[in-house]
Design a protein around this motif. Structure first.
Motif, PDB file in Angstrom:
ATOM      1  N   VAL A 100       0.834  -1.213   0.000  1.00  0.00           N
ATOM      2  CA  VAL A 100       0.000   0.000   0.000  1.00  0.00           C
ATOM      3  C   VAL A 100       0.865   1.258   0.000  1.00  0.00           C
ATOM      4  O   VAL A 100       0.552   2.249  -0.671  1.00  0.00           O
ATOM      5  CB  VAL A 100      -0.887   0.067   1.263  1.00  0.00           C
ATOM      6  CG1 VAL A 100      -1.953   1.141   1.122  1.00  0.00           C
ATOM      7  CG2 VAL A 100      -1.506  -1.271   1.552  1.00  0.00           C
ATOM      8  N   GLN A 101       1.945   1.195   0.768  1.00  0.00           N
ATOM      9  CA  GLN A 101       2.846   2.332   0.858  1.00  0.00           C
ATOM     10  C   GLN A 101       3.304   2.803  -0.509  1.00  0.00           C
ATOM     11  O   GLN A 101       3.510   3.979  -0.732  1.00  0.00           O
ATOM     12  CB  GLN A 101       4.096   1.918   1.665  1.00  0.00           C
ATOM     13  CG  GLN A 101       3.982   2.142   3.127  1.00  0.00           C
ATOM     14  CD  GLN A 101       3.927   3.613   3.471  1.00  0.00           C
ATOM     15  OE1 GLN A 101       4.793   4.386   3.116  1.00  0.00           O
ATOM     16  NE2 GLN A 101       2.889   4.008   4.168  1.00  0.00           N
ATOM     17  N   LYS A 198      -4.275  -7.454   5.925  1.00  0.00           N
ATOM     18  CA  LYS A 198      -5.071  -6.400   6.563  1.00  0.00           C
ATOM     19  C   LYS A 198      -5.245  -5.290   5.557  1.00  0.00           C
ATOM     20  O   LYS A 198      -4.274  -4.846   4.950  1.00  0.00           O
ATOM     21  CB  LYS A 198      -4.318  -5.874   7.791  1.00  0.00           C
ATOM     22  CG  LYS A 198      -4.978  -6.273   9.079  1.00  0.00           C
ATOM     23  CD  LYS A 198      -4.582  -5.459  10.304  1.00  0.00           C
ATOM     24  CE  LYS A 198      -3.173  -5.031  10.445  1.00  0.00           C
ATOM     25  NZ  LYS A 198      -2.755  -4.598  11.741  1.00  0.00           N
ATOM     26  N   TRP A 199      -6.452  -4.830   5.349  1.00  0.00           N
ATOM     27  CA  TRP A 199      -6.668  -3.738   4.405  1.00  0.00           C
ATOM     28  C   TRP A 199      -7.394  -2.609   5.139  1.00  0.00           C
ATOM     29  O   TRP A 199      -8.554  -2.744   5.500  1.00  0.00           O
ATOM     30  CB  TRP A 199      -7.469  -4.215   3.191  1.00  0.00           C
ATOM     31  CG  TRP A 199      -7.540  -3.152   2.146  1.00  0.00           C
ATOM     32  CD1 TRP A 199      -8.596  -2.358   1.849  1.00  0.00           C
ATOM     33  CD2 TRP A 199      -6.473  -2.739   1.290  1.00  0.00           C
ATOM     34  NE1 TRP A 199      -8.246  -1.463   0.854  1.00  0.00           N
ATOM     35  CE2 TRP A 199      -6.954  -1.673   0.502  1.00  0.00           C
ATOM     36  CE3 TRP A 199      -5.134  -3.142   1.124  1.00  0.00           C
ATOM     37  CZ2 TRP A 199      -6.159  -1.022  -0.450  1.00  0.00           C
ATOM     38  CZ3 TRP A 199      -4.354  -2.495   0.180  1.00  0.00           C
ATOM     39  CH2 TRP A 199      -4.870  -1.452  -0.593  1.00  0.00           C
ATOM     40  N   THR A 200      -6.701  -1.499   5.389  1.00  0.00           N
ATOM     41  CA  THR A 200      -7.305  -0.438   6.197  1.00  0.00           C
ATOM     42  C   THR A 200      -7.892   0.681   5.340  1.00  0.00           C
ATOM     43  O   THR A 200      -8.612   1.527   5.845  1.00  0.00           O
ATOM     44  CB  THR A 200      -6.269   0.204   7.145  1.00  0.00           C
ATOM     45  OG1 THR A 200      -5.221   0.759   6.352  1.00  0.00           O
ATOM     46  CG2 THR A 200      -5.696  -0.810   8.110  1.00  0.00           C
ATOM     47  N   ALA A 201      -7.566   0.696   4.042  1.00  0.00           N
ATOM     48  CA  ALA A 201      -7.956   1.855   3.223  1.00  0.00           C
ATOM     49  C   ALA A 201      -9.452   1.867   2.933  1.00  0.00           C
ATOM     50  O   ALA A 201     -10.071   0.820   2.842  1.00  0.00           O
ATOM     51  CB  ALA A 201      -7.176   1.837   1.920  1.00  0.00           C
ATOM     52  N   PRO A 202     -10.017   3.062   2.775  1.00  0.00           N
ATOM     53  CA  PRO A 202     -11.443   3.172   2.418  1.00  0.00           C
ATOM     54  C   PRO A 202     -11.664   2.993   0.914  1.00  0.00           C
ATOM     55  O   PRO A 202     -12.649   3.481   0.383  1.00  0.00           O
ATOM     56  CB  PRO A 202     -11.808   4.589   2.862  1.00  0.00           C
ATOM     57  CG  PRO A 202     -10.542   5.355   2.862  1.00  0.00           C
ATOM     58  CD  PRO A 202      -9.417   4.378   3.048  1.00  0.00           C
ATOM     59  N   TYR A 203     -10.740   2.359   0.221  1.00  0.00           N
ATOM     60  CA  TYR A 203     -10.860   2.104  -1.224  1.00  0.00           C
ATOM     61  C   TYR A 203     -10.141   0.799  -1.519  1.00  0.00           C
ATOM     62  O   TYR A 203      -9.258   0.398  -0.769  1.00  0.00           O
ATOM     63  CB  TYR A 203     -10.227   3.250  -2.023  1.00  0.00           C
ATOM     64  CG  TYR A 203      -8.829   3.584  -1.553  1.00  0.00           C
ATOM     65  CD1 TYR A 203      -7.720   2.857  -1.981  1.00  0.00           C
ATOM     66  CD2 TYR A 203      -8.608   4.603  -0.623  1.00  0.00           C
ATOM     67  CE1 TYR A 203      -6.452   3.144  -1.522  1.00  0.00           C
ATOM     68  CE2 TYR A 203      -7.342   4.893  -0.155  1.00  0.00           C
ATOM     69  CZ  TYR A 203      -6.263   4.161  -0.615  1.00  0.00           C
ATOM     70  OH  TYR A 203      -5.016   4.424  -0.146  1.00  0.00           O
ATOM     71  N   PRO A 204     -10.512   0.116  -2.607  1.00  0.00           N
ATOM     72  CA  PRO A 204      -9.837  -1.158  -2.918  1.00  0.00           C
ATOM     73  C   PRO A 204      -8.409  -0.944  -3.432  1.00  0.00           C
ATOM     74  O   PRO A 204      -8.090   0.148  -3.904  1.00  0.00           O
ATOM     75  CB  PRO A 204     -10.720  -1.773  -4.011  1.00  0.00           C
ATOM     76  CG  PRO A 204     -11.591  -0.683  -4.512  1.00  0.00           C
ATOM     77  CD  PRO A 204     -11.589   0.433  -3.527  1.00  0.00           C
ATOM     78  N   PRO A 205      -7.558  -1.973  -3.335  1.00  0.00           N
ATOM     79  CA  PRO A 205      -6.164  -1.806  -3.775  1.00  0.00           C
ATOM     80  C   PRO A 205      -6.050  -1.617  -5.287  1.00  0.00           C
ATOM     81  O   PRO A 205      -6.989  -1.913  -6.020  1.00  0.00           O
ATOM     82  CB  PRO A 205      -5.498  -3.136  -3.382  1.00  0.00           C
ATOM     83  CG  PRO A 205      -6.554  -4.035  -2.908  1.00  0.00           C
ATOM     84  CD  PRO A 205      -7.837  -3.303  -2.807  1.00  0.00           C
TER      85      PRO A 205
ATOM     86  N   HIS B 196     -10.984   7.239  -3.039  1.00  0.00           N
ATOM     87  CA  HIS B 196     -12.341   6.890  -2.632  1.00  0.00           C
ATOM     88  C   HIS B 196     -13.360   7.469  -3.617  1.00  0.00           C
ATOM     89  O   HIS B 196     -14.279   6.787  -4.059  1.00  0.00           O
ATOM     90  CB  HIS B 196     -12.601   7.399  -1.209  1.00  0.00           C
ATOM     91  CG  HIS B 196     -14.051   7.503  -0.877  1.00  0.00           C
ATOM     92  ND1 HIS B 196     -14.817   6.400  -0.575  1.00  0.00           N
ATOM     93  CD2 HIS B 196     -14.893   8.558  -0.851  1.00  0.00           C
ATOM     94  CE1 HIS B 196     -16.064   6.796  -0.363  1.00  0.00           C
ATOM     95  NE2 HIS B 196     -16.134   8.095  -0.522  1.00  0.00           N
ATOM     96  N   LEU B 197     -13.179   8.753  -3.976  1.00  0.00           N
ATOM     97  CA  LEU B 197     -14.150   9.402  -4.865  1.00  0.00           C
ATOM     98  C   LEU B 197     -14.058   8.878  -6.294  1.00  0.00           C
ATOM     99  O   LEU B 197     -15.050   8.827  -7.016  1.00  0.00           O
ATOM    100  CB  LEU B 197     -13.953  10.916  -4.842  1.00  0.00           C
ATOM    101  CG  LEU B 197     -14.370  11.597  -3.541  1.00  0.00           C
ATOM    102  CD1 LEU B 197     -14.052  13.085  -3.597  1.00  0.00           C
ATOM    103  CD2 LEU B 197     -15.855  11.391  -3.257  1.00  0.00           C
ATOM    104  N   GLN B 198     -12.844   8.481  -6.676  1.00  0.00           N
ATOM    105  CA  GLN B 198     -12.661   7.913  -8.007  1.00  0.00           C
ATOM    106  C   GLN B 198     -13.533   6.664  -8.154  1.00  0.00           C
ATOM    107  O   GLN B 198     -14.096   6.404  -9.205  1.00  0.00           O
ATOM    108  CB  GLN B 198     -11.182   7.545  -8.154  1.00  0.00           C
ATOM    109  CG  GLN B 198     -10.731   7.258  -9.552  1.00  0.00           C
ATOM    110  CD  GLN B 198      -9.279   6.777  -9.549  1.00  0.00           C
ATOM    111  OE1 GLN B 198      -8.789   6.233  -8.553  1.00  0.00           O
ATOM    112  NE2 GLN B 198      -8.597   6.974 -10.658  1.00  0.00           N
ATOM    113  N   ARG B 199     -13.647   5.918  -7.079  1.00  0.00           N
ATOM    114  CA  ARG B 199     -14.429   4.688  -7.129  1.00  0.00           C
ATOM    115  C   ARG B 199     -15.889   4.908  -6.745  1.00  0.00           C
ATOM    116  O   ARG B 199     -16.712   4.017  -6.885  1.00  0.00           O
ATOM    117  CB  ARG B 199     -13.783   3.641  -6.209  1.00  0.00           C
ATOM    118  CG  ARG B 199     -12.471   3.116  -6.784  1.00  0.00           C
ATOM    119  CD  ARG B 199     -11.590   2.589  -5.687  1.00  0.00           C
ATOM    120  NE  ARG B 199     -10.376   1.982  -6.178  1.00  0.00           N
ATOM    121  CZ  ARG B 199      -9.222   2.623  -6.363  1.00  0.00           C
ATOM    122  NH1 ARG B 199      -9.148   3.927  -6.121  1.00  0.00           N
ATOM    123  NH2 ARG B 199      -8.144   1.984  -6.776  1.00  0.00           N
ATOM    124  N   ASN B 200     -16.191   6.085  -6.212  1.00  0.00           N
ATOM    125  CA  ASN B 200     -17.579   6.426  -5.851  1.00  0.00           C
ATOM    126  C   ASN B 200     -17.947   7.795  -6.411  1.00  0.00           C
ATOM    127  O   ASN B 200     -18.159   8.751  -5.664  1.00  0.00           O
ATOM    128  CB  ASN B 200     -17.745   6.440  -4.323  1.00  0.00           C
ATOM    129  CG  ASN B 200     -17.410   5.098  -3.705  1.00  0.00           C
ATOM    130  OD1 ASN B 200     -18.213   4.189  -3.702  1.00  0.00           O
ATOM    131  ND2 ASN B 200     -16.176   4.973  -3.210  1.00  0.00           N
TER     132      ASN B 200
END
Lengths: 218, 371
Positions: A100-101, A198-205, B196-200
């Motif tokens: 992720v980094q 573990k995936w903490t981001a509010p978006y998919p990888p 996030h916005l790109q996907r939403n």
């Protein structure tokens, strides 16, 4: 800068008359908005019709014939396998591509590719999975790199210094004189990386394989 | 125009004059303007005094900034004003607050970097030019945000702010830690919102966010420069004091963001984000980035860490509620005392929590490193 705190001493400051300087910056913004926007900004291009786009591209081509010719020359030079001096940063492939980094690494390469396109310059950097030169030319240092490995190679020494500063956990190497074919030679493709535990981001990888467009011949 | 003016008054913002917003009141959590010991800075980077100052990374940074990837990026289009007009009700207020905070923070960077660029010109032209180019970026960012504020009919008078706002003094060492963190956390905030916005796309209320991907690459590069600054001054990285300060600054920055954003969770929710998830992600990743140069960082992935952070939110809310109540000032102070004590206790617990030794691989024994 983002908002941060300070539990420190408060002091009055008597610095610069920044009003004047800022207004220059603001003027520049305004000018940009007026004159340069539509031609160069991708977001704007995407709003236009295909025909308009083609026309714009044509205009741009015509106005930069000299650069375009130079770029074409460069390409011919590359294809006849002349040798350049290459520099590299190399690390474990998972760290470089699947951490992720380092999603910012993908952003950087896209940014640089866009910039080179705007300048009508051929890219001078490539990603190489399992580079053959690692074991061939650096048998000792190669032991310090976990496999599968991956490298970013470039003829721009200064930029590789910057990339080492950014990524830090990478080995910086001077590869010497190599042809494009030699520097991008791989001992094998990368395996499928497993998804992070573990995936903490509010978006998919980022989608696996984002790196492929930056490999030679793509 | 007349209706818009009414709206701005209804939102409860004070104006200095028509269309110009009075700056929000300062408190411990608001973005600050910084100043530093410029003489010490000059000495530290003087090539006459320090002929062995490692310049390779500075030279590389200068080339990167001169490239100016975003020269043509900050160009507005006609969708801004319309989008701003369609944001009404409580969302409008929190949008304006978000823009003001962001604009003030970017402008704060502009002022500090501009002055450093001016002051270091003689003793270290390369470092000076980098500061000047970073102030160029910050001016663009601040100008762009202020234009966005004028879409909401409330721009800031940045010249007035420059002269009238209080400046916080940090010694150069602390400027390095604080600005490094603030640039890197800025990158993680912007990119997380962007992705996030790109996907939403349905949550894309205002076109500003579409600019964030390229924009935050500037923040990331600024952070890299402070990384090079720190690496050129190993005394700020290599002893127990450096470790304590690293830990302290990490925690200050993380706590400030966590409290600020949770006070305004409606804003992040309006974009479809869960404030807690968004914040935790930003903190965890900023901390991992920071571990590439700071000698020590807190361990942000233990349950205890987040328990203390959550308690701070509750206590902070109590302080805000007491502040807003109708009680007499002495009574308020009495009511606040135990809450403040609890607040200090949580901060102390965070400071004494689990930490990780870290730092740049450049400072490790070369043969021992595994990449």
């Amino acid at each position: 800068m983002a908002p941060i705190t300070g539990f420190a001493l408060q002091g009055q400051l008597q610095i610069l008359p920044a009003t004047a300087q800022l207004s220059t910056a603001q003027q520049r913004n305004t000018q940009l908005a007026g004159s340069r926007g539509s031609l160069q900004c991708k977001q704007f291009l995407s709003c236009r019709s295909t025909r308009q786009q083609a026309h714009l591209k044509l205009q741009r081509r015509e106005s930069t014939t000299v650069q375009a010719v130079a770029a074409a020359d460069q390409q011919i030079a590359k294809s006849t396998s002349t040798k350049d001096t290459w520099y590299a940063v190399v690390s474990n492939a998972e760290f470089m591509f699947n951490d992720v980094q380092n999603e910012s690494f993908a952003e950087q390469l896209r940014e640089r590719r866009r910039y080179f396109g705007e300048q009508n310059r051929e890219p001078d950097f490539y990603l190489v999975p399992n580079p053959a030169w690692l074991d061939d030319k650096f048998p000792d240092k190669a032991k310090q790199v976990r496999r599968p490995s991956a490298a970013l190679v470039s003829t721009d020494k200064v930029w590789i210094t910057f990339m080492k500063l950014r990524l830090d956990r990478v080995l910086k190497l001077e590869l010497g004189e190599l042809s494009l074919e030699e520097v991008t030679k791989s001992t094998g493709p990368l395996p499928e990386f497993k998804k992070p535990d573990k995936w903490t981001a509010p978006y998919p990888p980022y989608k696996p394989g984002w790196w492929e467009v930056f490999m030679a011949g793509q | 125009m007349a209706t818009a003016t009414v709206t701005e008054q209804e939102l409860g913002f004070k104006t200095m004059r028509r269309g110009i917003k009075e700056a929000a009141e300062e408190n411990v959590l608001t973005p600050r303007f910084y100043t530093t010991d410029f003489d010490e800075m000059e000495q530290m980077f003087s090539l006459d005094n320090n002929p062995n100052l490692p310049m390779e990374e500075f030279d590389a940074m200068l080339k990167e900034f001169k490239t100016d990837y975003n020269q043509t990026h900050f160009v507005r289009n006609e969708t801004f004003k319309k989008a701003a007009d369609s944001i009404q009700g409580p969302a409008r207020k929190i949008f304006i607050e978000f823009l003001e905070r962001s604009c003030t923070a970017e402008f704060s960077g502009f002022l500090l970097y501009k002055e450093l660029g001016r002051r270091l010109k003689k003793t270290n032209p390369v470092v000076a030019e980098i500061f000047t180019l970073m102030s160029r970026d910050e001016a663009r960012h601040a100008g762009f945000l202020n234009k966005a504020m004028s879409d909401f009919n409330l721009a800031l008078d940045l010249g007035f702010l420059t002269k009238n706002r209080k400046y916080t003094f940090f010694k150069p060492q602390f400027i390095f830690y604080a600005t490094y963190l603030s640039e890197k956390i800025g990158y993680w905030r912007y990119i997380s919102i962007y992705r996030h916005l790109q996907r939403n796309p349905d949550n894309q209320l205002y076109p500003l966010f579409e600019y964030f991907e390229n924009w935050c690459q500037d923040e990331n590069r600024h952070g890299d420069f402070f990384s090079a600054m720190l690496k050129s001054q190993p005394q700020f990285l290599d002893d127990w004091k450096a470790k304590l300060w690293s830990r302290f600054f990490c925690l200050s920055v993380y706590v400030t963001m966590y409290l600020n954003d949770h006070q305004r969770s409606a804003f992040y929710e309006s974009l479809g984000l869960d404030t807690t998830q968004f914040n935790r992600h930003v903190i965890i990743e900023t901390n991992k980035t920071t571990a590439r140069v700071f000698p020590e960082v807190p361990d942000c992935e233990t349950p205890e860490f987040w328990e203390h952070m959550e308690k701070l939110i509750v206590l902070n809310q109590k302080l805000i509620d007491i502040g807003k109540s109708d009680a007499a000032a002495p009574l308020k102070a009495l009511q606040k005392a135990p809450v403040l004590a609890g607040f200090a206790g949580e901060l102390l617990a965070l400071f004494n929590g689990k930490t990780m030794d870290c730092g740049s691989y450049d400072f490790e024994a070369e043969a021992a490193v595994v990449y």
